[in-house]
Write a protein that holds these residues in place. Structure first.
Motif, PDB file in Angstrom:
ATOM      1  N   MET A   1       0.855  -1.180   0.000  1.00 24.08           N
ATOM      2  CA  MET A   1       0.000   0.000   0.000  1.00 24.08           C
ATOM      3  C   MET A   1       0.893   1.233   0.000  1.00 24.08           C
ATOM      4  SD  MET A   1      -3.072   0.999   2.639  1.00 24.08           S
ATOM      5  CE  MET A   1      -4.230  -0.209   2.048  1.00 24.08           C
ATOM      6  N   ASP A   2       0.612   2.176  -0.882  1.00 25.10           N
ATOM      7  CA  ASP A   2       1.440   3.373  -0.951  1.00 25.10           C
ATOM      8  C   ASP A   2       0.942   4.458   0.010  1.00 25.10           C
ATOM      9  OD1 ASP A   2      -0.646   4.801  -2.158  1.00 25.10           O
ATOM     10  OD2 ASP A   2       0.154   4.584  -4.172  1.00 25.10           O
ATOM     11  N   ILE A   3       1.742   5.478   0.161  1.00 24.23           N
ATOM     12  CA  ILE A   3       1.452   6.537   1.133  1.00 24.23           C
ATOM     13  C   ILE A   3       0.157   7.281   0.803  1.00 24.23           C
ATOM     14  CG2 ILE A   3       2.871   8.279  -0.020  1.00 24.23           C
ATOM     15  CD1 ILE A   3       2.453   7.851   3.770  1.00 24.23           C
ATOM     16  N   ASP A   4      -0.141   7.460  -0.473  1.00 28.26           N
ATOM     17  CA  ASP A   4      -1.368   8.172  -0.839  1.00 28.26           C
ATOM     18  C   ASP A   4      -2.617   7.373  -0.484  1.00 28.26           C
ATOM     19  OD1 ASP A   4       0.031  10.401  -1.774  1.00 28.26           O
ATOM     20  OD2 ASP A   4       0.333   9.459  -3.728  1.00 28.26           O
ATOM     21  N   ALA A   5      -2.551   6.060  -0.618  1.00 34.30           N
ATOM     22  CA  ALA A   5      -3.677   5.207  -0.221  1.00 34.30           C
ATOM     23  C   ALA A   5      -3.850   5.253   1.298  1.00 34.30           C
ATOM     24  CB  ALA A   5      -3.453   3.781  -0.695  1.00 34.30           C
ATOM     25  N   ILE A   6      -2.755   5.226   2.022  1.00 30.58           N
ATOM     26  CA  ILE A   6      -2.809   5.321   3.488  1.00 30.58           C
ATOM     27  C   ILE A   6      -3.393   6.672   3.897  1.00 30.58           C
ATOM     28  CG2 ILE A   6      -1.401   5.458   5.588  1.00 30.58           C
ATOM     29  CD1 ILE A   6       0.506   3.433   4.175  1.00 30.58           C
ATOM     30  N   ARG A   7      -2.933   7.714   3.252  1.00 26.29           N
ATOM     31  CA  ARG A   7      -3.419   9.070   3.553  1.00 26.29           C
ATOM     32  C   ARG A   7      -4.937   9.149   3.291  1.00 26.29           C
ATOM     33  NH1 ARG A   7       0.267  11.836   0.700  1.00 26.29           N
ATOM     34  NH2 ARG A   7       1.522  12.216   2.541  1.00 26.29           N
ATOM     35  N   SER A   8      -5.383   8.602   2.171  1.00 25.01           N
ATOM     36  CA  SER A   8      -6.802   8.615   1.833  1.00 25.01           C
ATOM     37  C   SER A   8      -7.626   7.875   2.877  1.00 25.01           C
ATOM     38  CB  SER A   8      -7.011   7.987   0.453  1.00 25.01           C
ATOM     39  OG  SER A   8      -8.371   7.923   0.150  1.00 25.01           O
ATOM     40  N   ARG A   9      -7.168   6.722   3.291  1.00 22.47           N
ATOM     41  CA  ARG A   9      -7.881   5.939   4.309  1.00 22.47           C
ATOM     42  C   ARG A   9      -7.923   6.689   5.636  1.00 22.47           C
ATOM     43  NH1 ARG A   9      -9.398   3.301   0.373  1.00 22.47           N
ATOM     44  NH2 ARG A   9      -8.637   1.251  -0.132  1.00 22.47           N
ATOM     45  N   PHE A  10      -6.831   7.359   5.967  1.00 20.53           N
ATOM     46  CA  PHE A  10      -6.752   8.145   7.198  1.00 20.53           C
ATOM     47  C   PHE A  10      -7.805   9.257   7.180  1.00 20.53           C
ATOM     48  CE2 PHE A  10      -4.794  11.902   9.316  1.00 20.53           C
ATOM     49  CZ  PHE A  10      -4.789  11.424  10.616  1.00 20.53           C
ATOM     50  N   ILE A  11      -7.905   9.973   6.070  1.00 26.23           N
ATOM     51  CA  ILE A  11      -8.887  11.044   5.955  1.00 26.23           C
ATOM     52  C   ILE A  11     -10.298  10.474   6.069  1.00 26.23           C
ATOM     53  CG2 ILE A  11      -9.881  12.771   4.400  1.00 26.23           C
ATOM     54  CD1 ILE A  11      -7.042  13.088   3.181  1.00 26.23           C
ATOM     55  N   GLN A  12     -10.572   9.418   5.297  1.00 22.47           N
ATOM     56  CA  GLN A  12     -11.905   8.828   5.285  1.00 22.47           C
ATOM     57  C   GLN A  12     -12.317   8.310   6.660  1.00 22.47           C
ATOM     58  OE1 GLN A  12     -12.914   6.262   1.864  1.00 22.47           O
ATOM     59  NE2 GLN A  12     -10.940   6.908   1.030  1.00 22.47           N
ATOM     60  N   GLU A  13     -11.413   7.657   7.345  1.00 24.96           N
ATOM     61  CA  GLU A  13     -11.734   7.093   8.660  1.00 24.96           C
ATOM     62  C   GLU A  13     -12.059   8.192   9.669  1.00 24.96           C
ATOM     63  OE1 GLU A  13     -12.472   4.408  11.697  1.00 24.96           O
ATOM     64  OE2 GLU A  13     -12.419   4.140   9.526  1.00 24.96           O
ATOM     65  N   ASN A  14     -11.287   9.264   9.673  1.00 27.23           N
ATOM     66  CA  ASN A  14     -11.539  10.358  10.609  1.00 27.23           C
ATOM     67  C   ASN A  14     -12.840  11.078  10.295  1.00 27.23           C
ATOM     68  OD1 ASN A  14      -9.310  10.940  12.714  1.00 27.23           O
ATOM     69  ND2 ASN A  14      -8.268  10.154  10.908  1.00 27.23           N
ATOM     70  N   LEU A  15     -13.137  11.258   9.024  1.00 30.31           N
ATOM     71  CA  LEU A  15     -14.408  11.886   8.659  1.00 30.31           C
ATOM     72  C   LEU A  15     -15.579  10.976   9.016  1.00 30.31           C
ATOM     73  CD1 LEU A  15     -13.433  13.480   5.230  1.00 30.31           C
ATOM     74  CD2 LEU A  15     -13.772  14.648   7.412  1.00 30.31           C
ATOM     75  N   ARG A  16     -15.427   9.680   8.803  1.00 29.40           N
ATOM     76  CA  ARG A  16     -16.481   8.715   9.158  1.00 29.40           C
ATOM     77  C   ARG A  16     -16.771   8.783  10.662  1.00 29.40           C
ATOM     78  NH1 ARG A  16     -16.937   4.332  11.686  1.00 29.40           N
ATOM     79  NH2 ARG A  16     -14.703   4.015  11.921  1.00 29.40           N
ATOM     80  N   ARG A  17     -15.719   8.822  11.462  1.00 31.71           N
ATOM     81  CA  ARG A  17     -15.904   8.914  12.918  1.00 31.71           C
ATOM     82  C   ARG A  17     -16.640  10.194  13.303  1.00 31.71           C
ATOM     83  NH1 ARG A  17      -9.919   7.394  14.829  1.00 31.71           N
ATOM     84  NH2 ARG A  17      -9.947   5.224  14.204  1.00 31.71           N
ATOM     85  N   ALA A  18     -16.245  11.294  12.690  1.00 27.17           N
ATOM     86  CA  ALA A  18     -16.899  12.573  13.007  1.00 27.17           C
ATOM     87  C   ALA A  18     -18.383  12.536  12.638  1.00 27.17           C
ATOM     88  CB  ALA A  18     -16.199  13.711  12.273  1.00 27.17           C
ATOM     89  N   ARG A  44      -3.042  14.090  -5.239  1.00 27.70           N
ATOM     90  CA  ARG A  44      -2.304  12.829  -5.118  1.00 27.70           C
ATOM     91  C   ARG A  44      -3.190  11.633  -4.777  1.00 27.70           C
ATOM     92  NH1 ARG A  44       2.794  14.136  -1.509  1.00 27.70           N
ATOM     93  NH2 ARG A  44       3.305  12.032  -2.208  1.00 27.70           N
ATOM     94  N   LEU A  45      -4.462  11.884  -4.484  1.00 22.00           N
ATOM     95  CA  LEU A  45      -5.363  10.807  -4.081  1.00 22.00           C
ATOM     96  C   LEU A  45      -6.044  10.184  -5.292  1.00 22.00           C
ATOM     97  CD1 LEU A  45      -7.050  12.562  -1.034  1.00 22.00           C
ATOM     98  CD2 LEU A  45      -5.127  10.980  -1.010  1.00 22.00           C
ATOM     99  N   PRO A  46      -6.377   8.899  -5.205  1.00 16.67           N
ATOM    100  CA  PRO A  46      -7.107   8.240  -6.302  1.00 16.67           C
ATOM    101  C   PRO A  46      -8.473   8.895  -6.518  1.00 16.67           C
ATOM    102  CG  PRO A  46      -6.263   6.627  -4.710  1.00 16.67           C
ATOM    103  CD  PRO A  46      -6.057   7.987  -4.109  1.00 16.67           C
ATOM    104  N   ASP A  47      -8.885   9.026  -7.767  1.00 16.82           N
ATOM    105  CA  ASP A  47     -10.137   9.713  -8.102  1.00 16.82           C
ATOM    106  C   ASP A  47     -11.370   9.171  -7.382  1.00 16.82           C
ATOM    107  OD1 ASP A  47      -8.955  11.642  -9.678  1.00 16.82           O
ATOM    108  OD2 ASP A  47      -9.217  10.508 -11.537  1.00 16.82           O
ATOM    109  N   PRO A  48     -11.583   7.856  -7.349  1.00 17.02           N
ATOM    110  CA  PRO A  48     -12.793   7.372  -6.643  1.00 17.02           C
ATOM    111  C   PRO A  48     -12.805   7.763  -5.161  1.00 17.02           C
ATOM    112  CG  PRO A  48     -11.812   5.620  -7.948  1.00 17.02           C
ATOM    113  CD  PRO A  48     -10.851   6.770  -7.964  1.00 17.02           C
TER     114      PRO A  48
END
Length: 79
Positions: A1-18, A44-48
Protein backbone atom coordinates in the motif's frame (compact mmCIF):
# COMPACT_ATOMS: atom_id res chain seq x y z
CA UNK A 1 0.00 0.00 0.00
CA UNK A 2 1.44 3.37 -0.95
CA UNK A 3 1.45 6.54 1.13
CA UNK A 4 -1.37 8.17 -0.84
CA UNK A 5 -3.68 5.21 -0.22
CA UNK A 6 -2.81 5.32 3.49
CA UNK A 7 -3.42 9.07 3.55
CA UNK A 8 -6.80 8.62 1.83
CA UNK A 9 -7.88 5.94 4.31
CA UNK A 10 -6.75 8.15 7.20
CA UNK A 11 -8.89 11.04 5.95
CA UNK A 12 -11.90 8.83 5.28
CA UNK A 13 -11.73 7.09 8.66
CA UNK A 14 -11.54 10.36 10.61
CA UNK A 15 -14.41 11.89 8.66
CA UNK A 16 -16.48 8.72 9.16
CA UNK A 17 -15.90 8.91 12.92
CA UNK A 18 -16.90 12.57 13.01
CA UNK A 19 -20.11 11.75 11.13
CA UNK A 20 -20.99 8.82 13.39
CA UNK A 21 -20.11 10.22 16.81
CA UNK A 22 -22.16 13.40 16.53
CA UNK A 23 -19.89 15.27 18.94
CA UNK A 24 -20.55 18.75 17.61
CA UNK A 25 -17.31 20.38 18.73
CA UNK A 26 -15.11 17.53 17.52
CA UNK A 27 -16.97 17.31 14.22
CA UNK A 28 -16.44 21.01 13.51
CA UNK A 29 -12.71 20.75 14.34
CA UNK A 30 -12.41 17.62 12.21
CA UNK A 31 -14.19 19.29 9.31
CA UNK A 32 -11.87 22.31 9.38
CA UNK A 33 -8.70 20.27 9.73
CA UNK A 34 -9.50 17.59 7.19
CA UNK A 35 -10.90 20.04 4.65
CA UNK A 36 -7.46 21.69 4.63
CA UNK A 37 -5.62 18.37 4.68
CA UNK A 38 -7.72 17.13 1.76
CA UNK A 39 -7.00 20.27 -0.26
CA UNK A 40 -3.25 19.88 0.30
CA UNK A 41 -3.18 16.29 -0.94
CA UNK A 42 -6.20 16.17 -3.29
CA UNK A 43 -4.12 15.90 -6.46
CA UNK A 44 -2.30 12.83 -5.12
CA UNK A 45 -5.36 10.81 -4.08
CA UNK A 46 -7.11 8.24 -6.30
CA UNK A 47 -10.14 9.71 -8.10
CA UNK A 48 -12.79 7.37 -6.64
CA UNK A 49 -11.56 8.18 -3.15
CA UNK A 50 -11.67 11.92 -3.85
CA UNK A 51 -15.39 11.59 -4.49
CA UNK A 52 -15.91 9.65 -1.25
CA UNK A 53 -13.94 12.19 0.78
CA UNK A 54 -15.72 15.15 -0.83
CA UNK A 55 -19.07 13.51 -0.04
CA UNK A 56 -18.05 13.00 3.60
CA UNK A 57 -16.88 16.61 3.87
CA UNK A 58 -20.17 17.79 2.36
CA UNK A 59 -22.19 15.68 4.82
CA UNK A 60 -20.28 17.16 7.75
CA UNK A 61 -20.61 20.63 6.33
CA UNK A 62 -24.38 20.18 5.92
CA UNK A 63 -24.71 18.80 9.45
CA UNK A 64 -22.78 21.68 10.99
CA UNK A 65 -23.51 24.50 8.54
CA UNK A 66 -22.69 27.92 9.88
CA UNK A 67 -20.17 26.66 12.40
CA UNK A 68 -17.24 26.81 9.98
CA UNK A 69 -16.33 29.72 7.78
CA UNK A 70 -13.89 27.95 5.46
CA UNK A 71 -14.94 27.14 1.92
CA UNK A 72 -14.39 23.48 1.15
CA UNK A 73 -14.41 21.24 -1.85
CA UNK A 74 -17.69 20.22 -3.34
CA UNK A 75 -18.51 16.96 -5.04
CA UNK A 76 -18.15 18.64 -8.41
CA UNK A 77 -14.56 19.72 -7.71
CA UNK A 78 -13.59 16.19 -6.75
CA UNK A 79 -14.81 14.66 -9.99
Amino acid sequence: MDIDAIRSRFIQENLRRALEERDRERAVRTLRAFRNYYQWFESRLPDPEKVTIADQLEQLDDAYAGETSDEGPTRASAR
